[in-house]
Design an enzyme around this catalytic site. Structure first.
Site, mmCIF file in Angstrom:
data_model
loop_
_atom_site.group_PDB
_atom_site.id
_atom_site.type_symbol
_atom_site.label_atom_id
_atom_site.label_comp_id
_atom_site.label_asym_id
_atom_site.label_seq_id
_atom_site.Cartn_x
_atom_site.Cartn_y
_atom_site.Cartn_z
ATOM 1 N N GLU A 126 84.553 16.643 5.655
ATOM 2 C CA GLU A 126 85.174 17.864 5.171
ATOM 3 C C GLU A 126 84.731 18.968 6.127
ATOM 4 O OE1 GLU A 126 85.859 17.657 0.512
ATOM 5 O OE2 GLU A 126 83.776 18.002 0.980
ATOM 6 N N ASP A 131 72.769 21.811 2.910
ATOM 7 C CA ASP A 131 72.978 22.484 1.630
ATOM 8 C C ASP A 131 71.845 22.074 0.677
ATOM 9 O OD1 ASP A 131 73.734 19.920 0.948
ATOM 10 O OD2 ASP A 131 75.409 20.557 -0.313
ATOM 11 N N SER A 173 74.028 20.856 -6.026
ATOM 12 C CA SER A 173 74.341 20.989 -4.599
ATOM 13 C C SER A 173 74.144 22.410 -4.072
ATOM 14 C CB SER A 173 75.767 20.491 -4.395
ATOM 15 O OG SER A 173 76.122 20.505 -3.068
ATOM 16 N N ASP A 229 71.304 19.999 -1.706
ATOM 17 C CA ASP A 229 70.920 18.611 -1.982
ATOM 18 C C ASP A 229 71.052 17.733 -0.733
ATOM 19 O OD1 ASP A 229 73.676 18.751 -2.010
ATOM 20 O OD2 ASP A 229 73.936 17.269 -3.597
ATOM 21 N N ASP A 243 73.465 16.947 1.410
ATOM 22 C CA ASP A 243 74.567 16.062 1.785
ATOM 23 C C ASP A 243 75.582 16.752 2.686
ATOM 24 O OD1 ASP A 243 75.726 17.630 -0.151
ATOM 25 O OD2 ASP A 243 76.339 15.975 -1.459
ATOM 26 N N ASN A 246 83.481 21.628 5.540
ATOM 27 C CA ASN A 246 82.195 22.198 5.121
ATOM 28 C C ASN A 246 80.982 21.359 5.525
ATOM 29 O OD1 ASN A 246 81.973 20.075 3.248
ATOM 30 N ND2 ASN A 246 83.067 21.237 1.680
ATOM 31 N N SER A 306 90.295 25.079 -7.656
ATOM 32 C CA SER A 306 89.006 24.467 -7.314
ATOM 33 C C SER A 306 88.655 23.409 -8.345
ATOM 34 C CB SER A 306 87.925 25.548 -7.290
ATOM 35 O OG SER A 306 86.649 24.948 -7.450
ATOM 36 N N GLY A 307 87.944 22.380 -7.899
ATOM 37 C CA GLY A 307 87.467 21.354 -8.829
ATOM 38 C C GLY A 307 86.056 21.640 -9.302
ATOM 39 N N THR A 308 85.409 22.646 -8.742
ATOM 40 C CA THR A 308 84.015 22.918 -9.112
ATOM 41 C C THR A 308 83.788 24.325 -9.654
ATOM 42 O OG1 THR A 308 83.461 23.671 -6.889
ATOM 43 C CG2 THR A 308 83.137 21.334 -7.337
HETATM 44 P P1 NG1 Z 1 86.320 22.656 -4.733
HETATM 45 O O1 NG1 Z 1 85.563 23.631 -5.579
HETATM 46 O O2 NG1 Z 1 87.167 21.695 -5.474
HETATM 47 O O3 NG1 Z 1 87.047 23.379 -3.641
HETATM 48 C C1 NG1 Z 1 84.146 22.136 -3.248
HETATM 49 C C2 NG1 Z 1 84.453 21.928 -1.790
HETATM 50 C C3 NG1 Z 1 84.786 20.471 -1.585
HETATM 51 C C4 NG1 Z 1 83.683 19.551 -2.089
HETATM 52 C C5 NG1 Z 1 83.294 19.941 -3.514
HETATM 53 C C6 NG1 Z 1 82.103 19.196 -4.047
HETATM 54 C C7 NG1 Z 1 85.632 23.393 -0.210
HETATM 55 C C8 NG1 Z 1 86.839 24.198 0.053
HETATM 56 N N1 NG1 Z 1 85.604 22.728 -1.381
HETATM 57 O O4 NG1 Z 1 85.255 21.723 -4.005
HETATM 58 O O5 NG1 Z 1 85.041 20.253 -0.236
HETATM 59 O O6 NG1 Z 1 82.577 19.543 -1.232
HETATM 60 O O7 NG1 Z 1 83.031 21.353 -3.622
HETATM 61 O O8 NG1 Z 1 80.896 19.768 -3.738
HETATM 62 O O9 NG1 Z 1 84.713 23.364 0.611
HETATM 63 ZN ZN ZN Z 2 75.686 19.029 -1.587
#
Ligand code: NG1
Ligand code: ZN
Length: 556
Positions: free
Chosen positions: A381, A287, A75, A289, A291, A383, A509-511
């Site tokens: 979202e 972005d 992404s 990819d 989406d 973003n 964060s999840g990423t």
């Molecule tokens: P994380 O890293 O969990 O904040 C980010 C984005 C999510 C979502 C994911 C997947 C923010 C604050 N967080 O997640 O909204 O798009 O990446 O790509 O924008």
């Molecule tokens: Zn993306």
């Protein structure tokens, strides 16, 4: 072990799995987590993950008796990264129990591979004799082609059939999966099918716009040097009557997501490099990819204005609500946001638009799920990742109305019918969202400034804090409150009280391996101060590492 299941395992060629797995060996000590967007890390660490996700996709396909998608992309991350995620039968994100299997499989040592595969098959009652079909797509990263080949190796070893679509945007892959699992009712599972479906709806929709002045019909698009550029260029001639797009950062020179793209524009709150903007020109960024999408413009004084996912959701939900009123249908429409939604957007939707708003955890799967509860669910979202979902009942009702109602109502029903076709129901899609937005602006005769003026965003700031283990932070109430570590939420409460119209929250964060801090307040200065103070609280109470957060950081 019951005999039938035992016999089933004979269908898994365990010898071949072991042999091929060794060719895609896991680096020692590497542990990865299937996060909010699948696996993501440096591309050179991902070969074994790709192979194993090929295996897992086959099992999931056998279990659901459906086509499963595998997308190779990271992404908005830097070009050197890559990632992979599985797409479930209705274009949705992978089911939670399978996310756990994915993590387990990705981290298994070579010698445990067979056992883990058998475990998953047992737990999920996978019939190994069932046929499997997997579709694969990839973004434009230099590493993606080889990595998608590793996915194919995994699929093949387990005897799965596959179709490799090659270069696709993430939402296009979701579309393909959805089409294939709904017997062609949703559309044709080809790239032409996608272009035709969306363009037809867009052209029909914009034909109804009374103002066809040029200023409404041209748009500058920053493609983040990614896949969006290729696909938009291919698609352009299908909808050229309705809109002329000018592409920037099309990948011919620059690096993917570097100083451009939706994530850069949103988090730095400034325009991308490589795009010249005249005042009041409508611009948008995808972005890497395709989406996510955000819009922006420069006003006559040269000030930059960002129009993010919240304002996109507002434009779309207000328009849908207007159409419903015109048709005379009382369908329930809801907007789904996350804690990152600007406070002004929530207030505007609830108090002015009288649309119910719901907040879920970050990550589109949570929003998507919630949005499915409504006749019409609009989710975004901040973003810029989002779409609108229409229940099957609504779709049928609207199609009937378009045939039966008298003139004015019929026109509104026709519009809604086209909008339903134009939205990607399988996933947030920058191309599809862009066409919906362009159509709405044309139909309503709105300029970008008029759209922006719906409400004024509260100044806000997002920061990142490094901690030893971000899992020490746990949250509740759709991530708006911290439960652990002790004392953190109290500290945030005290800081928030110091400012006007203020709000702040933190979450792991999840990423990325960071804790994210968000703050908003009545002025940019206050939002910046609050975000900094909350960062310090996180650093002190949640095991900060490295340099203490410094004041005056203006972006993450
Ligand atoms: P994380 O890293 O969990 O904040 C980010 C984005 C999510 C979502 C994911 C997947 C923010 C604050 N967080 O997640 O909204 O798009 O990446 O790509 O924008
Ligand atoms: Zn993306």
């Amino acid at each position: 072990m019951p005999e039938t299941i035992f016999l089933n395992f004979v269908d898994m060629d365990l010898g071949a799995i072991t042999k091929y797995s060794a060719l895609h060996a896991k680096p020692n000590g590497l542990i990865l987590q299937y996060g909010t967007a699948g696996f993501r890390t440096k591309a050179e660490h991902l070969d074994h993950v790709m192979f194993r996700m090929g295996l897992l996709a086959v099992l999931r396909s056998k279990q659901t008796k459906s086509t499963i998608g595998v997308m190779v992309t990271a992404s908005h991350n830097p070009e050197e990264d890559n990632g992979v995620k599985l797409v479930d039968p209705l274009g949705e994100m992978l089911a939670p129990s399978w996310e756990e299997h994915a993590t387990c499989l990705a981290n298994a040592e070579e010698q445990d591979m067979q056992r883990v595969l058998i475990d998953i098959s047992e737990k999920e009652a996978v019939n190994l004799q069932q046929d499997a079909f997997v579709v694969i797509g990839r973004d434009t990263r230099p590493s993606s082609e080889k990595l998608s080949q590793s996915v194919i190796d995994g699929v093949t070893v387990l005897g799965g059939q596959f179709h490799d679509y090659g270069l696709l945007t993430t939402p296009q892959l979701h579309y393909m999966v959805y089409c294939r699992n709904t017997g062609g009712r949703y559309g044709k599972a080809t790239i032409e099918g996608y272009y035709q479906k969306l363009s037809k709806a867009f052209v029909e929709l914009t034909k109804q716009a009374s103002c066809s002045g040029d200023e409404y019909r041209s748009l500058k698009v920053d493609c983040a040097n990614g896949i969006g550029a290729l696909k938009l260029r291919e698609m352009e001639h299908y909808f050229s009557q309705g809109l002329s797009v000018q592409l920037f950062n099309d990948g011919s020179k620059g690096k993917l997501n570097h100083l451009c793209g939706a994530d850069f524009v949103k988090s730095h709150q400034k325009p991308p490099q490589g795009m010249e903007i005249k005042s009041n020109e409508r611009c948008c960024s995808f972005d890497g990819d395709a989406d996510r999408i955000v819009y922006y413009y420069h006003d006559a004084d040269g000030h930059f204005h960002l129009i993010d996912g919240d304002k996109i959701a507002t434009l779309i939900s207000s328009f849908l609500k207007e159409l419903l009123v015109e048709i005379g249908e009382s369908l329930n429409i809801g907007v789904v946001q996350t804690a990152y939604a600007n406070g002004s957007s929530t207030r505007y939707l609830e108090e002015v638009m009288k649309v119910p708003v719901y907040c879920t955890k970050t990550g589109v799967k949570h929003l998507h799920h919630k949005a499915q509860e409504f006749d019409i669910g609009v989710y975004f979202e901040a973003n810029g990742h989002g779409t609108a979902l229409f229940s099957t009942a609504v779709e049928m009702k609207i199609k009937q109305s378009a045939e039966q109602l008298e003139d004015k109502k019929r026109k509104a029903a026709k519009m809604l019918e086209n909008i339903i076709d134009l939205f990607n129901q399988a996933a947030g899609d920058a191309i599809s969202d862009m066409l919906v937005i362009e159509a709405i602006l044309a139909l309503k005769g709105l300029t970008v400034q008029q759209w922006d003026a719906l409400y004024t965003d509260l100044p806000n700031r997002q920061l990142k804090v490094q901690v030893a283990d971000r899992r020490v932070i746990s949250t509740t109430n759709a991530e708006r409150q911290a439960v652990t570590p002790p004392g953190l939420q109290e500290a945030i409460n005290d800081l928030v009280k110091k400012y006007k119209l203020s709000r702040a929250f933190v979450r792991p964060s999840g990423t990325e391996d960071v804790v994210r801090v968000y703050a908003e307040a009545d002025s940019q200065e206050s939002a910046d101060h609050l975000a900094h103070e909350v960062s310090l609280a996180v650093f002190q109470l949640a095991g900060g590492i490295g340099e203490r957060p410094q004041p005056g950081k203006t972006f993450e």
